[in-house]
Design a protein around this motif. Structure first.
Motif, PDB file in Angstrom:
ATOM      1  N   GLY A 288       0.816  -1.206   0.000  1.00  0.00           N
ATOM      2  CA  GLY A 288       0.000   0.000   0.000  1.00  0.00           C
ATOM      3  C   GLY A 288       0.850   1.255   0.000  1.00  0.00           C
ATOM      4  N   TYR A 289       1.956   1.216   0.756  1.00  0.00           N
ATOM      5  CA  TYR A 289       2.853   2.376   0.751  1.00  0.00           C
ATOM      6  C   TYR A 289       3.493   2.564  -0.621  1.00  0.00           C
ATOM      7  CZ  TYR A 289       6.974   5.237   1.371  1.00  0.00           C
ATOM      8  OH  TYR A 289       7.923   6.211   1.211  1.00  0.00           O
ATOM      9  N   LEU A 290       3.907   1.474  -1.244  1.00  0.00           N
ATOM     10  CA  LEU A 290       4.493   1.578  -2.580  1.00  0.00           C
ATOM     11  C   LEU A 290       3.492   2.191  -3.562  1.00  0.00           C
ATOM     12  CD1 LEU A 290       6.316  -1.882  -2.824  1.00  0.00           C
ATOM     13  CD2 LEU A 290       7.377   0.365  -2.504  1.00  0.00           C
ATOM     14  N   ALA A 291       2.228   1.765  -3.457  1.00  0.00           N
ATOM     15  CA  ALA A 291       1.192   2.320  -4.336  1.00  0.00           C
ATOM     16  C   ALA A 291       0.958   3.796  -4.032  1.00  0.00           C
ATOM     17  CB  ALA A 291      -0.101   1.530  -4.153  1.00  0.00           C
ATOM     18  N   PHE A 292       0.938   4.139  -2.750  1.00  0.00           N
ATOM     19  CA  PHE A 292       0.734   5.533  -2.341  1.00  0.00           C
ATOM     20  C   PHE A 292       1.879   6.417  -2.829  1.00  0.00           C
ATOM     21  CE2 PHE A 292       1.679   8.821   0.859  1.00  0.00           C
ATOM     22  CZ  PHE A 292       0.516   9.572   0.787  1.00  0.00           C
ATOM     23  N   PHE A 293       3.097   5.944  -2.669  1.00  0.00           N
ATOM     24  CA  PHE A 293       4.265   6.716  -3.089  1.00  0.00           C
ATOM     25  C   PHE A 293       4.273   6.921  -4.599  1.00  0.00           C
ATOM     26  CE2 PHE A 293       8.659   6.858  -4.619  1.00  0.00           C
ATOM     27  CZ  PHE A 293       9.156   7.933  -3.895  1.00  0.00           C
ATOM     28  N   ALA A 294       4.040   5.839  -5.337  1.00  0.00           N
ATOM     29  CA  ALA A 294       4.049   5.932  -6.803  1.00  0.00           C
ATOM     30  C   ALA A 294       2.931   6.833  -7.309  1.00  0.00           C
ATOM     31  CB  ALA A 294       3.926   4.537  -7.410  1.00  0.00           C
ATOM     32  N   THR A 295       1.753   6.722  -6.710  1.00  0.00           N
ATOM     33  CA  THR A 295       0.633   7.551  -7.130  1.00  0.00           C
ATOM     34  C   THR A 295       0.904   9.020  -6.829  1.00  0.00           C
ATOM     35  OG1 THR A 295      -0.908   5.723  -6.708  1.00  0.00           O
ATOM     36  CG2 THR A 295      -1.849   7.937  -6.901  1.00  0.00           C
ATOM     37  N   GLY A 296       1.528   9.271  -5.674  1.00  0.00           N
ATOM     38  CA  GLY A 296       1.871  10.650  -5.335  1.00  0.00           C
ATOM     39  C   GLY A 296       2.824  11.269  -6.343  1.00  0.00           C
ATOM     40  N   LEU A 297       3.822  10.504  -6.768  1.00  0.00           N
ATOM     41  CA  LEU A 297       4.758  11.021  -7.766  1.00  0.00           C
ATOM     42  C   LEU A 297       4.071  11.244  -9.110  1.00  0.00           C
ATOM     43  CD1 LEU A 297       8.021   8.976  -7.103  1.00  0.00           C
ATOM     44  CD2 LEU A 297       7.517  11.343  -6.464  1.00  0.00           C
ATOM     45  N   TRP A 298       3.174  10.338  -9.462  1.00  0.00           N
ATOM     46  CA  TRP A 298       2.445  10.476 -10.724  1.00  0.00           C
ATOM     47  C   TRP A 298       1.589  11.742 -10.710  1.00  0.00           C
ATOM     48  CZ3 TRP A 298      -3.041   9.246 -11.438  1.00  0.00           C
ATOM     49  CH2 TRP A 298      -3.442   9.320 -12.777  1.00  0.00           C
ATOM     50  N   LEU A 299       0.900  11.990  -9.596  1.00  0.00           N
ATOM     51  CA  LEU A 299       0.090  13.202  -9.484  1.00  0.00           C
ATOM     52  C   LEU A 299       0.968  14.453  -9.494  1.00  0.00           C
ATOM     53  CD1 LEU A 299      -2.474  12.045  -6.783  1.00  0.00           C
ATOM     54  CD2 LEU A 299      -2.916  12.405  -9.223  1.00  0.00           C
ATOM     55  N   LYS A 300       2.090  14.369  -8.821  1.00  0.00           N
ATOM     56  CA  LYS A 300       3.006  15.516  -8.765  1.00  0.00           C
ATOM     57  C   LYS A 300       3.558  15.847 -10.144  1.00  0.00           C
ATOM     58  CE  LYS A 300       7.204  17.105  -6.414  1.00  0.00           C
ATOM     59  NZ  LYS A 300       8.269  16.733  -5.430  1.00  0.00           N
ATOM     60  N   SER A 301       3.746  14.831 -10.980  1.00  0.00           N
ATOM     61  CA  SER A 301       4.286  15.047 -12.323  1.00  0.00           C
ATOM     62  C   SER A 301       3.251  15.626 -13.287  1.00  0.00           C
ATOM     63  CB  SER A 301       4.809  13.730 -12.896  1.00  0.00           C
ATOM     64  OG  SER A 301       3.733  12.878 -13.263  1.00  0.00           O
ATOM     65  N   GLY A 302       2.008  15.755 -12.828  1.00  0.00           N
ATOM     66  CA  GLY A 302       0.952  16.205 -13.738  1.00  0.00           C
ATOM     67  C   GLY A 302       0.373  15.061 -14.535  1.00  0.00           C
ATOM     68  N   ARG A 303       0.438  13.845 -13.935  1.00  0.00           N
ATOM     69  CA  ARG A 303      -0.113  12.628 -14.547  1.00  0.00           C
ATOM     70  C   ARG A 303       0.601  12.266 -15.848  1.00  0.00           C
ATOM     71  NH1 ARG A 303      -4.260  15.566 -12.425  1.00  0.00           N
ATOM     72  NH2 ARG A 303      -5.581  14.536 -10.858  1.00  0.00           N
ATOM     73  N   ARG A 304       1.890  12.450 -15.874  1.00  0.00           N
ATOM     74  CA  ARG A 304       2.660  12.090 -17.065  1.00  0.00           C
ATOM     75  C   ARG A 304       2.783  10.573 -17.186  1.00  0.00           C
ATOM     76  NH1 ARG A 304       7.647  16.493 -16.846  1.00  0.00           N
ATOM     77  NH2 ARG A 304       6.332  18.377 -17.049  1.00  0.00           N
TER      78      ARG A 304
ATOM     79  N   ARG B 258       5.124   8.696 -18.090  1.00  0.00           N
ATOM     80  CA  ARG B 258       6.389   8.112 -17.638  1.00  0.00           C
ATOM     81  C   ARG B 258       6.300   7.622 -16.186  1.00  0.00           C
ATOM     82  NH1 ARG B 258      11.373  10.821 -15.739  1.00  0.00           N
ATOM     83  NH2 ARG B 258      13.145   9.449 -16.157  1.00  0.00           N
ATOM     84  N   TRP B 259       5.424   8.240 -15.401  1.00  0.00           N
ATOM     85  CA  TRP B 259       5.300   7.900 -13.983  1.00  0.00           C
ATOM     86  C   TRP B 259       4.159   6.923 -13.706  1.00  0.00           C
ATOM     87  CZ3 TRP B 259       8.859   9.997 -10.575  1.00  0.00           C
ATOM     88  CH2 TRP B 259       9.656  11.020 -11.100  1.00  0.00           C
ATOM     89  N   TRP B 260       3.459   6.494 -14.741  1.00  0.00           N
ATOM     90  CA  TRP B 260       2.290   5.645 -14.568  1.00  0.00           C
ATOM     91  C   TRP B 260       2.585   4.159 -14.320  1.00  0.00           C
ATOM     92  CZ3 TRP B 260      -2.400   5.493 -13.037  1.00  0.00           C
ATOM     93  CH2 TRP B 260      -3.260   4.456 -13.419  1.00  0.00           C
ATOM     94  N   PRO B 261       3.602   3.534 -14.922  1.00  0.00           N
ATOM     95  CA  PRO B 261       3.807   2.093 -14.762  1.00  0.00           C
ATOM     96  C   PRO B 261       3.840   1.576 -13.318  1.00  0.00           C
ATOM     97  CG  PRO B 261       5.153   2.892 -16.545  1.00  0.00           C
ATOM     98  CD  PRO B 261       4.547   4.106 -15.911  1.00  0.00           C
ATOM     99  N   PRO B 262       4.576   2.210 -12.373  1.00  0.00           N
ATOM    100  CA  PRO B 262       4.537   1.677 -11.004  1.00  0.00           C
ATOM    101  C   PRO B 262       3.159   1.815 -10.360  1.00  0.00           C
ATOM    102  CG  PRO B 262       5.780   3.734 -11.084  1.00  0.00           C
ATOM    103  CD  PRO B 262       5.535   3.324 -12.492  1.00  0.00           C
ATOM    104  N   VAL B 263       2.413   2.839 -10.726  1.00  0.00           N
ATOM    105  CA  VAL B 263       1.046   2.986 -10.198  1.00  0.00           C
ATOM    106  C   VAL B 263       0.198   1.818 -10.678  1.00  0.00           C
ATOM    107  CG1 VAL B 263      -0.995   4.471 -10.121  1.00  0.00           C
ATOM    108  CG2 VAL B 263       1.290   5.492 -10.224  1.00  0.00           C
ATOM    109  N   ARG B 264       0.322   1.521 -11.952  1.00  0.00           N
ATOM    110  CA  ARG B 264      -0.442   0.440 -12.569  1.00  0.00           C
ATOM    111  C   ARG B 264      -0.082  -0.919 -11.970  1.00  0.00           C
ATOM    112  NH1 ARG B 264       0.721   0.663 -18.596  1.00  0.00           N
ATOM    113  NH2 ARG B 264       2.731  -0.101 -17.825  1.00  0.00           N
ATOM    114  N   ALA B 265       1.137  -1.058 -11.493  1.00  0.00           N
ATOM    115  CA  ALA B 265       1.576  -2.324 -10.913  1.00  0.00           C
ATOM    116  C   ALA B 265       1.233  -2.434  -9.430  1.00  0.00           C
ATOM    117  CB  ALA B 265       3.087  -2.484 -11.103  1.00  0.00           C
ATOM    118  N   TYR B 266       1.467  -1.358  -8.683  1.00  0.00           N
ATOM    119  CA  TYR B 266       1.339  -1.442  -7.225  1.00  0.00           C
ATOM    120  C   TYR B 266      -0.104  -1.396  -6.734  1.00  0.00           C
ATOM    121  CZ  TYR B 266       6.401  -0.828  -6.723  1.00  0.00           C
ATOM    122  OH  TYR B 266       7.769  -1.002  -6.756  1.00  0.00           O
ATOM    123  N   ILE B 267      -0.963  -0.639  -7.389  1.00  0.00           N
ATOM    124  CA  ILE B 267      -2.344  -0.557  -6.911  1.00  0.00           C
ATOM    125  C   ILE B 267      -3.054  -1.909  -7.001  1.00  0.00           C
ATOM    126  CG2 ILE B 267      -4.619   0.385  -7.446  1.00  0.00           C
ATOM    127  CD1 ILE B 267      -3.388   3.080  -7.833  1.00  0.00           C
TER     128      ILE B 267
END
Length: 244
Positions: free
Chosen positions: A46-62, A64-73
């Motif tokens: 859950g922390y890995l998903a939270f961290f990855a999602t936070g970075l994805w949101l911070k990047s403006g949903r780019r 490049r930052w989506w793959p770990p979100v797609r894997a961890y959630i």
């Protein structure tokens, strides 16, 4: 995994102690149970998903930052279902994590994840795992008493809440005398808060208060701060388990 792109491996080293300590304290206080195995896996996924999602949101949903979100959630979701199958009663604690989760993701989307309030909210959410892990074990007994778990969770909140001020005063707010004083006051208040529980625990927090006053002005490196936090986390956890 780290070579596949950004966001796979968290770089916030202090977060690992904040994840592990409440969980471990709750397990040791309430007694181990088989459900703690999937609960631990879910907590860290859950922390890995939270961290990855936070970075994805911070990047403006780019993208490049989506793959770990797609894997961890999906991983965290699957592990969460395993936990609920093992102990459906744990679902009652889910709403307690909604606010810290929401605040953290909102702050990341607005690039405000370093705000003091965000850090303190995260501490409260993380410390709640002490009670969850305790409730998952045999500790509560047939009457379901969670009094000791809440006391241990309070100690975790006071300790990690203090570290938010301590680390910030040593790095981002270094040289800010007003913030340094605020950090010392917060630590002193935490010492007074644990005094009714134990003189030993109050002594530990008094030492942390002295550290909060002396260390930041000396310009200690982040690595040294991290090592010190490991020691502080272990001492607070052990002493709190012994005196509550």
């Amino acid at each position: 995994m780290a070579g596949r792109g950004p966001g796979w491996v968290p770089n916030q080293h202090g977060a690992w102690a904040m994840l592990a300590s409440p969980l471990l304290v709750g397990v040791l206080a309430g007694g181990p149970a088989w459900v703690h195995l999937p609960l631990t896996a879910f907590w860290f996924a859950g922390y890995l998903a939270f961290f990855a999602t936070g970075l994805w949101l911070k990047s403006g949903r780019r993208a490049r930052w989506w793959p770990p979100v797609r894997a961890y959630i999906p991983l965290a979701t699957a592990l969460g279902l395993v936990v609920l199958l093992a102990d459906p009663g744990l679902l009652v604690w889910a709403p307690g994590f909604a606010l810290p989760l929401g605040v953290g993701l909102w702050a990341s989307a607005r690039r405000r994840e370093r705000d003091l309030l965000v850090g303190l909210t995260t501490v409260v959410g993380s410390s709640l795992m002490t009670v969850v892990a305790y409730a998952a074990g045999p500790g509560p007994g047939p009457d379901g008493d969670l009094g000791r778990a809440w006391l241990l969770a309070l100690v975790q909140v006071l300790y990690f809440g203090g570290t938010v001020f301590y680390v910030k005063s040593a790095i981002r707010e270094r040289g800010n005398v007003a913030f340094l004083r605020l950090s010392v006051v917060v630590h002193a208040l935490a010492t007074l808060a644990v005094l009714p529980l134990s003189w030993w625990l109050a002594g530990v927090f008094a030492t942390l208060t002295a550290r909060a006053a002396v260390v930041p002005p000396r310009g200690v490196s982040p690595k040294a701060l991290g090592l010190g936090e490991v020691v502080g986390t272990v001492v607070v956890g052990v002493v709190s388990l012994l005196v509550t």
